[in-house]
Design a protein around this motif. Sequence first.
Motif, PDB file in Angstrom:
ATOM      1  N   ARG A  62       0.796  -1.221   0.000  1.00  0.00           N
ATOM      2  CA  ARG A  62       0.000   0.000   0.000  1.00  0.00           C
ATOM      3  C   ARG A  62       0.831   1.276   0.000  1.00  0.00           C
ATOM      4  O   ARG A  62       0.462   2.253  -0.643  1.00  0.00           O
ATOM      5  CB  ARG A  62      -0.961  -0.007   1.190  1.00  0.00           C
ATOM      6  N   TYR A  63       1.959   1.299   0.693  1.00  0.00           N
ATOM      7  CA  TYR A  63       2.746   2.528   0.733  1.00  0.00           C
ATOM      8  C   TYR A  63       3.572   2.716  -0.536  1.00  0.00           C
ATOM      9  O   TYR A  63       3.772   3.839  -0.983  1.00  0.00           O
ATOM     10  CB  TYR A  63       3.592   2.601   2.008  1.00  0.00           C
ATOM     11  N   TYR A  64       3.988   1.644  -1.148  1.00  0.00           N
ATOM     12  CA  TYR A  64       4.665   1.754  -2.446  1.00  0.00           C
ATOM     13  C   TYR A  64       3.664   2.249  -3.493  1.00  0.00           C
ATOM     14  O   TYR A  64       3.990   3.053  -4.354  1.00  0.00           O
ATOM     15  CB  TYR A  64       5.253   0.406  -2.865  1.00  0.00           C
ATOM     16  N   GLU A  65       2.436   1.767  -3.389  1.00  0.00           N
ATOM     17  CA  GLU A  65       1.381   2.121  -4.346  1.00  0.00           C
ATOM     18  C   GLU A  65       0.740   3.479  -4.053  1.00  0.00           C
ATOM     19  O   GLU A  65      -0.032   3.981  -4.847  1.00  0.00           O
ATOM     20  CB  GLU A  65       0.296   1.034  -4.367  1.00  0.00           C
ATOM     21  N   GLY A  66       1.036   4.059  -2.863  1.00  0.00           N
ATOM     22  CA  GLY A  66       0.465   5.354  -2.503  1.00  0.00           C
ATOM     23  C   GLY A  66      -0.953   5.266  -1.963  1.00  0.00           C
ATOM     24  O   GLY A  66      -1.675   6.271  -1.952  1.00  0.00           O
ATOM     25  N   THR A  67      -1.366   4.074  -1.512  1.00  0.00           N
ATOM     26  CA  THR A  67      -2.735   3.893  -1.022  1.00  0.00           C
ATOM     27  C   THR A  67      -2.792   3.579   0.473  1.00  0.00           C
ATOM     28  O   THR A  67      -3.829   3.162   0.968  1.00  0.00           O
ATOM     29  CB  THR A  67      -3.449   2.765  -1.803  1.00  0.00           C
TER      30      THR A  67
END
Length: 179
Positions: A35-40
Motif C-alpha cells: 500500500r505505501y509503495y502504491e500510494g494507497t
Amino acid sequence: MDGHVERIRIAGEDSAPMESVESVEARPGGLVGDRYYEGTGYYSPYDVCEVTFVAAEALETIREEYDIDLTDGRHRRNVVTRGVDLHDLLDHRFSVGEVTFEGTRPRPPCAHVERVADEEGVMEALTEGRGGICADVVDGGELRVGDEFGVPEPANPEPSSIARAMRERADERAEKRVE
C-alpha cells in the motif's frame, strides 16, 4: 549477524488484510504491491515508511504479556525478523539478502493499527520498542523469506571520516597542481 527474515507481508491498500508472501520485489519507494509503495496507505503521502520491520521475538512477548496474537499480520508490519535487534539498524545501512536498506526511525503504533486489528490493547502492546522500525530501500532486489541480514554500517560516516576524506582529496588536488 545471525538474523533472518521469518515472514513477509504486504497489503495492496489501506486497511486491507496483510497477505503473506514468500518473496517480493523491493525498490526505492518500498515493496512492490504494498500500500505505501502504491500510494494507497492510510498515512500516504504524509507519514510513509517504505518498509516496516518487526521482530518475531517482540510478537512472542506481546502474546505472552498481553495475550494478543499478532502473528496473523495484524501488526501491519512488512517484514518479521528473527535474531536481530532492529533498533541497532537505525541510522545504518544493512543488507537483507540482495536488498540494501537504511533504518530511518522507530515505528510506533497508532490508533489505526488497533482499529484495523479489531482488538483492544494492540496499540499498547506494540509500544516500548516492540513496534519495529521503518527503513528505506537503498538498492533494490528480491526480498525472500529466509534471507539473512548482513552487517550494518553507519548510514552517515562519522564527521572525522568526512574530514579525513576531504583532506585526502585536497592533498590529491595539490599534488596534481605541482605536477
